[in-house]
Design a protein around this motif. Structure first.
Motif, short mmCIF file in Angstrom:
data_model
loop_
_atom_site.label_atom_id
_atom_site.label_comp_id
_atom_site.label_asym_id
_atom_site.label_seq_id
_atom_site.Cartn_x
_atom_site.Cartn_y
_atom_site.Cartn_z
N ALA A 109 -0.52 10.51 -24.79
CA ALA A 109 -1.62 10.69 -23.85
C ALA A 109 -1.77 9.47 -22.94
CB ALA A 109 -2.92 10.96 -24.61
N ARG A 110 -1.64 8.28 -23.53
CA ARG A 110 -1.70 7.04 -22.72
C ARG A 110 -0.57 7.02 -21.71
NH1 ARG A 110 -4.20 2.34 -24.98
NH2 ARG A 110 -3.36 1.30 -23.12
N ALA A 111 0.63 7.42 -22.15
CA ALA A 111 1.79 7.42 -21.26
C ALA A 111 1.59 8.40 -20.10
CB ALA A 111 3.06 7.74 -22.03
N ARG A 112 1.12 9.58 -20.41
CA ARG A 112 0.93 10.59 -19.37
C ARG A 112 -0.13 10.15 -18.36
NH1 ARG A 112 0.96 15.59 -23.75
NH2 ARG A 112 3.23 15.82 -23.88
N TYR A 113 -1.19 9.52 -18.84
CA TYR A 113 -2.23 9.06 -17.93
C TYR A 113 -1.67 7.99 -16.98
CZ TYR A 113 -6.69 7.32 -16.18
OH TYR A 113 -7.72 6.96 -15.35
N ALA A 114 -0.93 7.03 -17.55
CA ALA A 114 -0.37 5.96 -16.72
C ALA A 114 0.63 6.51 -15.71
CB ALA A 114 0.32 4.91 -17.61
N ALA A 115 1.35 7.57 -16.07
CA ALA A 115 2.35 8.15 -15.16
C ALA A 115 1.70 8.91 -14.01
CB ALA A 115 3.27 9.08 -15.94
N SER A 116 0.49 9.39 -14.21
CA SER A 116 -0.15 10.24 -13.20
C SER A 116 -1.30 9.58 -12.46
CB SER A 116 -0.67 11.52 -13.87
OG SER A 116 -1.65 11.20 -14.85
N THR A 117 -1.78 8.45 -12.98
CA THR A 117 -3.00 7.86 -12.44
C THR A 117 -2.78 6.40 -12.07
OG1 THR A 117 -4.20 9.27 -14.00
CG2 THR A 117 -5.47 7.58 -12.83
N GLY A 118 -3.04 6.09 -10.81
CA GLY A 118 -2.96 4.71 -10.35
C GLY A 118 -4.28 4.00 -10.54
N PRO A 119 -4.36 2.72 -10.16
CA PRO A 119 -5.61 1.96 -10.34
C PRO A 119 -6.81 2.61 -9.64
CG PRO A 119 -3.80 0.51 -9.73
CD PRO A 119 -3.30 1.91 -9.57
N ASP A 120 -6.53 3.36 -8.55
CA ASP A 120 -7.62 3.93 -7.76
C ASP A 120 -7.58 5.45 -7.72
OD1 ASP A 120 -8.35 1.25 -6.96
OD2 ASP A 120 -6.57 1.32 -5.70
N GLY A 121 -6.96 6.06 -8.70
CA GLY A 121 -6.90 7.51 -8.70
C GLY A 121 -5.50 8.01 -8.91
N GLU A 122 -5.13 9.06 -8.16
CA GLU A 122 -3.82 9.67 -8.34
C GLU A 122 -2.70 8.71 -7.99
OE1 GLU A 122 -1.38 13.61 -6.76
OE2 GLU A 122 -3.53 13.44 -6.43
N ARG A 123 -1.67 8.67 -8.84
CA ARG A 123 -0.53 7.78 -8.60
C ARG A 123 0.53 8.51 -7.77
NH1 ARG A 123 1.30 3.29 -10.82
NH2 ARG A 123 -0.04 3.34 -12.65
N GLY A 124 1.12 7.76 -6.83
CA GLY A 124 2.23 8.32 -6.06
C GLY A 124 3.47 8.40 -6.93
N GLU A 125 4.54 8.88 -6.30
CA GLU A 125 5.79 9.02 -7.05
C GLU A 125 6.26 7.66 -7.56
OE1 GLU A 125 10.27 10.93 -6.42
OE2 GLU A 125 8.91 10.67 -4.73
N ALA A 141 0.83 -1.21 0.00
CA ALA A 141 0.00 0.00 0.00
C ALA A 141 0.86 1.25 0.00
CB ALA A 141 -0.92 -0.02 1.23
N ALA A 142 1.95 1.24 0.81
CA ALA A 142 2.84 2.40 0.86
C ALA A 142 3.50 2.63 -0.49
CB ALA A 142 3.90 2.17 1.93
N GLN A 143 3.87 1.56 -1.15
CA GLN A 143 4.51 1.68 -2.46
C GLN A 143 3.57 2.29 -3.49
OE1 GLN A 143 5.92 -2.07 -4.16
NE2 GLN A 143 5.38 -1.23 -6.15
N LEU A 144 2.30 1.87 -3.47
CA LEU A 144 1.33 2.43 -4.42
C LEU A 144 1.15 3.94 -4.22
CD1 LEU A 144 -1.50 -0.27 -4.61
CD2 LEU A 144 -0.01 0.50 -6.47
N ARG A 145 1.31 4.39 -2.98
CA ARG A 145 1.19 5.83 -2.71
C ARG A 145 2.47 6.58 -3.03
NH1 ARG A 145 -1.32 3.98 2.02
NH2 ARG A 145 0.60 4.35 3.17
N GLY A 146 3.51 5.84 -3.43
CA GLY A 146 4.78 6.47 -3.73
C GLY A 146 5.65 6.68 -2.51
N GLU A 147 5.28 6.04 -1.38
CA GLU A 147 6.08 6.14 -0.15
C GLU A 147 7.14 5.03 -0.18
OE1 GLU A 147 3.32 5.92 3.06
OE2 GLU A 147 2.17 7.67 2.39
N TRP A 148 8.13 5.23 -1.03
CA TRP A 148 9.09 4.16 -1.32
C TRP A 148 9.96 3.78 -0.12
CZ3 TRP A 148 8.94 1.21 -5.56
CH2 TRP A 148 8.15 1.67 -6.62
N VAL A 149 10.39 4.75 0.64
CA VAL A 149 11.26 4.45 1.79
C VAL A 149 10.49 3.67 2.85
CG1 VAL A 149 12.64 5.43 3.66
CG2 VAL A 149 12.76 6.42 1.35
N ARG A 150 9.23 4.08 3.12
CA ARG A 150 8.40 3.34 4.08
C ARG A 150 8.17 1.91 3.57
NH1 ARG A 150 4.49 2.75 7.92
NH2 ARG A 150 2.46 1.94 7.25
N ALA A 151 7.88 1.78 2.28
CA ALA A 151 7.68 0.44 1.72
C ALA A 151 8.94 -0.40 1.87
CB ALA A 151 7.30 0.55 0.24
#
Length: 911
Positions: free
Chosen positions: A730-746, A525-535
């Motif tokens: 456009a597909r690339a930008r969407y995938a870079a900014s959007t996760g399965p449940d909304g905004e993608r973490g870092e 879950a932490a990784q999906l939010r972009g919290e890489w160090v916590r993950a």
């Protein structure tokens, strides 16, 4: 074995070729089928003798008519060879097969995978090996699974596996039929069908048995119908002056009837025992005094009905045992089975004899213990069968729980677990739904429902387990399972608090497996939010100690490796991956899901960090001849190095993978790399087809979209097309900014780099030139992705040249060129040479019409290497090297290798 080769020279020759291929490092399997008595065992025996003459280690095992009652019987037989004692001792899980299983450690769902992996490792250690498995028509499910595993996994080992089976026993629904159909499609499998001997061959064969008149010879040949065993029996009956009966069964029984009454009594008892029986056991069951028993056995052996084998006896042929057994009266058969049951200790054999003797109490007790032993031996299909036998008998046996040693719901759960471990999740779910819903049962059921993508029911069942669990360890596991089920559902927002509660409960209860599972869920879950160090920290804690569950331990190590990799900590990632790979190897789990995934990650670390010789060596162990989705996924990984180095065999690998393209992961891996392969080989139209196919199966938020879109945009540049470029970016930008449940973490470092690459390739496709954009890409990949840095420098050099900065362009080109040749990235190096020649950079060479592979071969020819050495260096066949050299000589108009090297140097074709 007089006359063994009469009429069988072609079949033996085919088997010897399989043996020779194995000695050359091309493992193979041969399946020898034919009617009973047609000569399969004799043919196998001749092959064994030939193998021993050639220095192979020989392992022989035979399946028994008890079938599923005795899992892995032929393997256990083969492992008893004293010459294998040291190799078996080094792998305790194989040693379990040589005792009754009672001393085995507790079982797990990975036991069968561990057993198979350990056997594969042992065969590799003791090669060259011939492993013969006789009478596969009687094989248990686990032995059939083992045969399929070896047929698919053995690749370059010097191992030959031969199985024999009776075709006349394979009725329409026989379980061996689909196995044979599957295996015969593999190119490594040779099918040998023994036909009846022709009349001339049969005459020659009968003549080897002894003197016989012309009339007798004619009668034997006409009656035997091409079957050597039938001919032998007819010859023996004729020699004893008997009238020849109409059928083979009658003929066999007519010879039995010539025995004395004690002799017939002993032979009938032996028939109930099966194909083989120990001397002491047969004597006890026969009930004869020692002297009378020995005289009876001597008579039977002298007539060739039983053979002395070790400390006991074996029927000369299975047909004889079957004929004698079938002729027993019902009461006689029941009494003999019950007598054997009073003298045996093996639960599996006891269960067989108790059932045949209609002793339901004894059958239930023995079946329960046989199930537990099969479970510990890693034979889940047989365990499931034994446990289901107990459950079927339960209501017909008084005090069933006392006799079985466990409550009914526990045995039902054991049966379900065994069903799932043998690949039958539907059966596991059905079994668990039919028993009282204890928290343990519900937690396990939720796991199986989740694996079957029955999301809502899995959550409901897991919630029920949580609500009813009172024991802390059970509650911890139920909470961890519920959190995992929720994590990928529409109720994902609820899973973290439950995972935190599971973690606290597990630590309080000392449930290490539930603790590790909760940690992995929280880390994901932490990784999906972009919290890489916590993950990273959570995965590190999960992997820091063993949980008692190998699957969870390997999962933790895999995820920790992956996070280190995403953070660009390649050295740490390599260290953890090596730990996981070692654990998988030690426990025989190299071919389990996470064992395989860890090896791929280790391969990827080699690839990314520029250790390409190590990457290629690992890829050589990934199967080409695939037959399942997991194998095809692993095979796809090899394309990274094969495409980037321009190795031969890419086409063959893709041909094997093509039937598995309906699988999304196989399509993503193999077709995106197939696009690069097409691009390097000057076919951007084909590359675009692959890209479009991959984009069709990717979900909008899949981060894999970035790499595929970047490649697709590069393809459009080569085609000179702008149509479709905006859609890809456009597909690339969407995938870079959007996760399965909304905004993608870092994103991780590699994901960020591919995002920048996609943007730069989009600009290039639209005809824009921006060196700063490509500098960003170079910098992004500089965390350690050596190859992609070189590819990005190539495009940076082009951008710099287009803006007039020739000096900087040459510098970037030179660095990319040096890296490409150092890596052995021949397609990239060749493209850079052509670009450098067109740009008139200092030091640029022409390829002179040679392909990327021919340039690589030419460089080694210039070093003075012979074809064999070049083949070893490039991991290609000598014959392939010879073809390349011939092409090089023709293109350079050279008559010798030395002249070709001189011309190449003069024309600047060599780097």
């Amino acid at each position: 074995m007089n006359g063994l080769l009469i009429g069988r020279s072609a079949e033996l020759g085919g088997l010897v070729r399989v043996l020779e291929n194995a000695l050359d490092g091309r493992a193979g399997v041969a399946l020898v089928g034919g009617d009973a008595g047609i000569g399969k065992t004799r043919l196998a025996a001749e092959l064994v003798a030939e193998a021993r003459r050639r220095g192979l280690r020989v392992m022989v095992g035979q399946c028994a008519e008890l079938g599923d009652a005795l899992p892995y019987l032929p393997l256990a037989d083969a492992l008893r060879d004293p010459a294998l004692a040291e190799a078996v001792a080094a792998r305790p899980i194989l040693g379990r097969l040589l005792d009754d299983g009672s001393a085995a450690a507790s079982s797990s769902g990975l036991t069968q995978q561990r057993l198979f992996g350990s056997l594969l490792g042992m065969l590799s250690d003791v090669q060259p090996v011939l492993f013969v498995i006789e009478d596969l028509h009687w094989a248990d499910r686990s032995t059939r699974d083992l045969l399929v595993f070896l047929s698919r996994m053995l690749q370059s080992e010097r191992v030959c596996v031969v199985g024999t089976y009776r075709t006349d026993d394979l009725h329409r629904r026989h379980p061996l039929r689909p196995v044979l159909a599957e295996l015969k499609r593999l190119p490594s499998v040779t099918a040998v069908e023994l036909r009846p001997l022709g009349s001339g061959e049969m005459s020659d064969y009968v003549a080897t048995l002894g003197e016989v008149g012309a009339r007798g010879l004619g009668e034997i040949v006409s009656r035997a119908d091409g079957n050597p065993f039938y001919a032998e029996e007819l010859f023996a009956a004729m020699a004893e002056g008997e009238a020849l009966p109409d059928s083979l069964a009658s003929l066999l029984l007519s010879r039995v009837e010539l025995l004395s009454e004690p002799g017939q009594r002993v032979l009938r008892a032996a028939a109930v025992a099966g194909r083989r029986v120990e001397d002491s056991l047969l004597r006890e069951v026969s009930g004869l005094p020692v002297g009378e028993f020995e005289e009876a056995v001597r008579e039977i052996v002298s007539r060739g009905l039983l053979l002395v084998e070790g400390y006991g006896y074996a029927f000369r042929h299975a047909l004889l045992q079957e004929a004698v057994y079938t002729d027993l009266l019902p009461g006689e058969r029941t009494r003999l089975h019950n007598t054997f049951a009073t003298r045996l200790t093996s639960p599996a054999e006891l269960a067989h004899h108790h059932l045949a003797g209609h002793d339901l109490v004894g059958a239930l007790t023995a079946s329960a213990e046989a199930g537990r032993i099969a479970e510990r031996l890693g034979a889940p299909a047989e365990a499931h069968r034994h446990y289901d036998q107990v459950l079927e008998l339960w209501d017909r046996v008084p005090d069933a729980e006392l006799r079985a040693g466990e409550p009914k719901h526990v045995l039902a759960m054991r049966s379900a677990i065994a069903a799932a471990d043998s690949g039958d999740n539907h059966g596991a779910i059905a079994r668990l739904r039919a028993v009282p819903p204890t928290p343990e049962v519900q937690e396990r059921l939720a796991n199986y429902l989740s694996e079957m993508d029955q999301e809502d029911e899995a959550i409901a069942v897991a919630e029920s387990a949580v609500a009813t669990a009172t024991e802390p360890a059970v509650l911890a596991r139920a909470l961890a399972t519920l959190a995992r089920c929720l994590a990928w559902s529409h109720r994902h927002a609820e899973h973290e608090p439950l995972a935190e509660r599971a973690l606290a409960t597990a630590r309080s209860a000392g449930a290490a497996d539930a603790e590790a599972s909760a940690l992995i869920t929280l880390a994901s879950a932490a990784q999906l939010r972009g919290e890489w160090v916590r993950a990273e920290n959570l995965f590190f804690t999960a992997a820091a100690r063993t949980s008692g569950n190998l699957a969870i331990d390997l999962r933790a190590l895999f995820n920790l490796t992956r996070v280190h990799y995403e953070l660009g900590r390649l050295d740490k990632a390599a260290e953890v991956a090596d730990r996981g790979i070692a654990l998988a190897a030690e426990t025989g789990l190299s071919w389990s899901t996470y064992g395989t995934d860890l090896r791929f990650l280790r391969f990827l670390i080699h690839y990314v960090s520029g250790q390409w010789d190590d990457a290629e060596a690992m890829a050589a162990g990934f199967p080409t001849r695939v037959g399942t989705v997991p194998e095809s996924v692993l095979s796809s990984f090899a394309l990274f190095i094969e495409v980037s180095r321009g190795l031969p065999g890419v086409g063959e690998r893709l041909a094997w993978l093509q039937p598995f393209w309906p699988d999304p992961l196989v399509t993503y891996m193999s077709r995106s790399l197939a696009a690069e392969h097409s691009l390097w080989n000057g076919d951007p139209a084909a590359a675009l087809e692959h890209i479009e196919a991959v984009m069709d199966i990717l979900t909008p938020s899949d981060p894999g979209t970035l790499r595929v879109a970047a490649t697709g945009l590069a393809v459009l540049s080569e085609l000179g097309r702008t149509e479709g470029a905006d859609e890809l970016i456009a597909r690339a930008r969407y995938a870079a900014s959007t996760g399965p449940d909304g905004e993608r973490g870092e994103m991780g470092l590699e994901g960020r780099a591919w995002r920048l690459r996609a943007e730069a390739e989009w600009s290039r496709a639209l005809g824009r030139t921006d060196p700063d954009q490509w500098r960003e890409v170079v910098e992004a990949f500089s965390y350690g992705f050596v190859y992609e840095v070189a590819r990005s420098r190539w495009r940076l050099s082009e951008a710099l040249l287009a803006t007039g900065d020739r000096t900087a362009a040459q510098e970037e080109w030179a660095q990319a060129r040096e890296t490409a040749w150092k890596l052995g990235a021949v397609p990239l190096a060749t493209a850079l040479e052509e670009y450098g020649r067109r740009a008139r950079f200092v030091g640029a060479t022409s390829t002179g019409g040679l392909t990327a592979r021919e340039v690589e071969v030419l460089a080694l020819v210039a070093e003075g290497l012979g074809n064999r050495e070049i083949g070893e260096r490039l991991f290609i066949a000598q014959k392939t090297v010879s073809v390349h050299v011939s092409n090089i000589l023709g293109k350079l108009d050279a008559s010798t290798r030395t002249q070709a090297a001189a011309i190449a140097r003069k024309q600047g074709l060599l780097p």
